[in-house]
Design an enzyme around this catalytic site. Structure first.
Site, mmCIF file in Angstrom:
data_model
loop_
_atom_site.group_PDB
_atom_site.id
_atom_site.type_symbol
_atom_site.label_atom_id
_atom_site.label_comp_id
_atom_site.label_asym_id
_atom_site.label_seq_id
_atom_site.Cartn_x
_atom_site.Cartn_y
_atom_site.Cartn_z
ATOM 1 C CG ASP A 1 -0.253 -0.168 2.527
ATOM 2 O OD1 ASP A 1 0.987 -0.280 2.526
ATOM 3 O OD2 ASP A 1 -0.939 -0.173 3.566
ATOM 4 C CG ASP B 1 -2.613 0.692 6.895
ATOM 5 O OD1 ASP B 1 -3.572 0.304 6.207
ATOM 6 O OD2 ASP B 1 -2.134 1.834 6.808
ATOM 7 C CG ASP C 1 -5.121 -3.404 3.882
ATOM 8 O OD1 ASP C 1 -5.497 -3.300 2.703
ATOM 9 O OD2 ASP C 1 -4.663 -2.456 4.540
#
Length: 998
Positions: free
Chosen positions: A438, A740, A744
């Site tokens: 990410d 995070d 996810d």
């Protein structure tokens, strides 16, 4: 505390003590009185002040030494949440009354500092769990002793002692069997010590992985603390993705839903509210919404605590590589057992046919002339030799090498900001071919700051430019201050307000407080929040319904991704507060504003609102999301980490593809990817960027065809990220994923290696991951990749080293037994070699640290064999050399050196051990020709090799009876060293053989 301002201080003290005692007696008569003791006592203290100056601040009430929490039944309090018992809750007068009893302010939390915390721990216990007893050293020793070959060796040694004493007397007869027992005990002790230490280290690491941080409110401040430091009475701040750290009651919040499947087995999410279900169980997860919780029980008093007391961490978790090595060990062991059986049969036949001779050259067995004791002793000696071959042949050091390597690597990775939660992740990371990362906080610094504000199409860059219509300003303040999960705390002792929350929320609140002079307390006092729709990772927005307490006017406020909020708007405000309709041209111009900010790597957040009548608000299950008026755009800057570009380039060089998956729009994603080096300016990047909606709408065939070329996915949802991971795995890639958020979790679980963020990561993300990146830095992800490759490389080094010893030992003993009827290496000597191989060798080679050259090779992927062609080439060359030299010494050693049989056997033993010492250096580098590169950095390797040499000298020169050796002169020592040292040039020459000729 007496101030001394009154000259009659002593009398005042005496009078005050009488008041204290009388009051304490009265308030102790009943629990009901005791509950109100603090409030009832204050007027008495105030009257006492007429006699003497005394500090009656609540924080100092503990100086009165009252018995705390008299009106609390600990068992009822512990069962209240566990049983979801409304009757017991009502006995206390409800949640807010219970907070009073626990001396907790529902807004400011507990006060009183460390004394108050200690008092609560003493009364209600700490938030820790009892574990099953840790395995002792004796248990590891006993486990090692249960090995069947070890038991057989000890049995043979015991019988040898018995027959030896009977034949040669106590003084001489115990040496041979006793030496074997001592050697076995030494091997067992070293193995048990190693396993014991690694077990303790794993337990320590598992303890650190469970030590998570939670946010609590204490003394009016929101602060982070360890989950183990949460106490009864604490107010815990909860948000989507958090684990609930203790049992408690819902105080306030919005739209909170909890996954209680870990406790109840029910997969449906449970809605939490003040009236129908305020009960929050520890160990469950917040799946939606946010709020505050009053902790009512901790540690072993919670349901989770009772469950945890029966659960222990499995420190013997078997990784896939260990499973593969166990199969290899089993196969080699079977080969060793077959060779041992052959040796046993051959030696037995040769003995009873009179083809074996003693030290004086006489036949050991003469039919009718050899006594029974001698026959039994000889047979036991033959059995011992065969069993020892099995012990040496079975490479039990292979799984040990993995354990040592993983333990060492895990400890060092902690220093490099990576906490390993699952052992298998260490070795799997070395095989990673793709990393899906990410953006925020990983590639960027996660230090958000508002740098631009646009009111419609007008940029207001200077603070003075915020002189806009008061109505628009008021709506903006509502949109920022009420539609947020962040908090602003104003302390009298601090000149600046403390702002907490996610980086984005903190940046927006800071902008509103400092640039717009937002008074958050005044705002929250003026408005009532009626309904909250928390941020949704798919819709990428959050909303709130608020009502003015004076005018009763109701507004809905939305905040989120700019292009998505813009699509919900029909109008936008200008500076004078007039709304302008959004037609096609206006919309394109507003979209250009968003696109311009995105091209400059700014994260664009939009605010919009809509005024409602109270009647129209009734009946809404979801907030209205059409016909809104745009309040404005803000641009937030989150610069790339300075070290990211080099880290990405390092991964490219290592053959690992980096793919960025982000929720930002395509322009911001492209800009960040170019800054980080994921995209190259001179490359065709159009096919390398895709939006999540486009990707999910590909046909399966089209997706599989394009997946390798996609480097950036913008505006992705959790499903898109999961779909990318699944597609990559179908293509045969080994996929690592960073994340995070709670959203996810599916991708983290699906990936071969899940890496969560330790600072901004939710507990759900951390639980779903294999490794926690403690500093949220992509550079640490690359460090984990290095360590993963190093682990795999170290294990391959040890396999090459050990198999060389196994092959040489088996061949020399088998050939010697077949040809001469004896084995040149005795049981004690073979056990010593086994010790060098298994424990000391594993320790020396398992502690090699990662070097830059591990990133020069392509990843091994899923299908590459554990023992490569290069390894076979190296180990076969060394084993062939050792077998050749030792057989020459076996058959021609006496004539070459002009020595007797005992000295010749010592030369064989000494040369064999020294060959392993020198070959350990060869094993350090599987491909590189300079085997001494970086050797001074590994002091443990040098010390182990030095220790091995010293012990070998002691074995040969001073323990002749124990090791069955003879002392060697300088020339013989130099000959042994020369024979062993030849393994270096042989290894160097073998590495010149090109790979394609293997």
């Amino acid at each position: 505390m007496i101030s001394g301002k009154d000259c009659s201080g002593r009398k005042a003290q005496k009078r005050l003590r009488l008041v204290f005692r009388a009051t304490y007696f009265v308030v102790s008569l009943s629990k009901k009185a005791a509950r109100h003791s603090a409030s009832a006592f204050c007027p008495i203290l105030q009257r006492a002040q007429s006699y003497v100056a005394i500090d009656i601040h609540p924080a100092n009430h503990h100086n009165l030494d009252f018995e705390p929490f008299l009106d609390v039944d600990r068992n009822v309090l512990a069962d209240l949440v566990k049983d979801k018992n409304f009757d017991d809750l009502n006995k206390y007068g409800g949640i807010k009354k219970l907070a009073e009893i626990l001396e907790t302010d529902e807004k400011n939390g507990i006060s009183g500092g460390d004394y108050s915390i200690k008092k609560r721990v003493d009364e209600f216990g700490s938030n820790t769990y009892k574990r099953a007893p840790v395995r002792s050293f004796v248990s590891f020793l006993w486990e090692a002793m249960k090995d069947s070959t070890i038991i057989l060796l000890l049995l043979c040694a015991t019988l040898m002692i018995g027959f030896g004493i009977k034949q040669h007397g106590l003084k001489e007869g115990w040496y041979e069997g006793g030496s074997i027992i001592v050697a076995v005990v030494l091997v067992l002790a070293v193995s048990a010590i190693s396993n014991f230490k690694q077990s303790r280290q794993f337990l320590q690491l598992f303890g650190e992985s469970s030590n998570i941080e939670v946010e609590v409110v204490r003394d009016g401040r929101r602060q982070a603390t360890s989950i183990f430091d949460v106490v009864v009475g604490d107010i815990v701040c909860l948000k989507t993705g958090d684990h609930i750290p203790a049992d408690g009651l819902f105080l306030d919040g919005h739209s909170m839903k909890v996954d209680e499947s870990s406790m109840t087995g029910e997969s449906d999410q449970v809605e939490i509210n003040e009236t129908q279900n305020p009960f929050l169980l520890s160990g469950t997860k917040v799946m939606d919404g946010y709020g505050h919780m009053l902790v009512t029980s901790v540690g072993m008093k919670t349901t989770w605590g009772q469950m945890m007391s029966t659960v222990t961490h499995d420190t013997n978790e078997q990784t896939p590589l260990q499973a593969r090595l166990n199969k290899l060990t089993s196969y080699i062991g079977k080969v060793g057992l077959f060779v041992a059986c052959l040796v046993l049969v051959v030696l037995t036949i040769r003995y009873f046919t009179g083809h074996t001779f003693d030290k004086s050259g006489k036949k050991e067995f003469i039919k009718g002339h050899t006594n029974t004791n001698h026959i039994m002793n000889s047979i036991i000696g033959i059995i011992t030799a065969a069993v020892t071959i099995v012990v040496v042949a079975i490479p039990e050091g292979l799984p040990l090498a993995v354990t040592l390597t993983l333990a060492y690597s895990m400890k060092r990775m902690m220093a490099d900001h990576a906490l390993v939660r699952k052992l298998s992740a260490c070795e799997t990371m070395g095989s990673a071919t793709v990393i899906c990362t990410d953006k925020t906080g990983t590639l960027t610094l996660n230090q958000m700051q508002v740098t631009e504000f646009w009111l419609g199409k007008e940029s207001l860059k200077e603070k003075r430019s915020l002189e806009i219509s008061s109505d628009v300003m008021e709506l903006l303040k509502q949109g920022v201050g009420l539609n947020t999960t962040g908090e602003v705390h104003i302390s009298p002792s601090c000149d600046f307000p403390e702002i907490s929350g996610s980086p984005t929320e903190s940046a927006l609140l800071s902008w509103a407080v400092f640039d717009m002079q937002l008074n958050i307390q005044q705002l929250k006092h003026a408005y009532e929040i009626l309904y909250v729709e928390p941020f949704n990772s798919e819709k990428k927005r959050s909303g709130v319904l608020v009502r003015n307490n004076d005018s009763r006017i109701i507004h809905v406020h939305w905040k989120g991704a700019a292009e998505m909020i813009l699509a919900m708007c029909s109008n936008y405000y200008v500076r004078n507060g007039m709304p302008i309709g959004i037609d096609g041209q206006e919309k394109r111009q507003l979209e250009m504003v968003i696109q311009d900010m995105a091209c400059r790597s700014l994260r664009c957040i939009a605010f919009a609102c809509k005024r409602l009548t109270e009647e129209s608000q009734l009946g809404y299950e979801h907030l209205p999301d059409t016909g809104l008026t745009l309040l404005g755009f803000v641009g937030l800057k989150d610069p790339c980490r300075p070290e990211v570009k080099d880290a990405v380039e390092s991964c490219r060089k290592a053959g690992v593809t980096i793919k960025m998956v982000t929720g930002d729009n395509i322009f911001t994603a492209r800009s960040i990817a170019l800054d980080c080096g994921i995209l190259k300016p001179n490359e065709d990047i159009n096919d390398a960027i895709v939006e999540g909606a486009t990707f999910r709408n590909y046909s399966p065939e089209e997706r599989m065809a394009k997946i390798d070329g996609i480097l950036v996915m913008a505006r992705s949802t959790p499903f898109d990220k999961l779909l990318m991971v699944q597609s990559l795995k179908q293509k045969g890639q080994v996929v690592a994923v960073t994340g995070d958020g709670t959203n996810d979790a599916p991708a983290l679980k699906e990936a071969d290696i899940g890496l969560s963020m330790g600072i901004q990561g939710t507990e759900v993300a951390k639980e779903s991951s294999d490794i926690v990146i403690l500093d949220d830095n992509f550079n640490s992800v690359v460090t984990v990749l290095k360590w993963g490759r190093c682990v795999y490389n170290n294990i391959q080094k040890f396999i090459q080293f050990q198999l060389t010893v196994n092959i040489a030992a088996l061949v020399i003993n088998f050939v010697a037994a077949i040809s001469s009827g004896e084995v040149p290496l005795t049981a004690v000597q073979l056990l010593w070699v086994n010790l060098i191989m298994d424990t000391l060798g594993a320790l020396a080679l398992a502690t090699e640290q990662p070097t830059d050259d591990v990133m020069d090779k392509k990843p091994v992927g899923r299908t590459q064999p554990l023992i490569t062609k290069i390894m076979w080439k190296n180990l076969n060359a060394q084993a062939l050399y050792q077998v050749t030299v030792l057989l020459v010494l076996q058959f021609r050693g006496s004539s070459i050196f002009n020595v007797n049989k005992n000295v010749k056997d010592t030369l064989i033993f000494n040369s064999f051990v020294l060959c392993q010492v020198f070959n350990e250096f060869n094993a350090r580098k599987l491909e590189r020709k300079n085997i001494f590169e970086g050797i001074l950095k590994n002091k443990l390797f040098i010390s182990i090799v030095g220790t091995t040499v010293v012990l070998q000298v002691i074995m040969v020169e001073f323990l002749q009876r124990f090791a069955n050796t003879e002392r060697l002169n300088w020339g013989q020592w130099l000959a042994c060293i020369g024979i062993a040292a030849l393994s270096w040039p042989i290894g160097w020459l073998v590495k010149y053989i090109p790979p394609n000729s293997e």
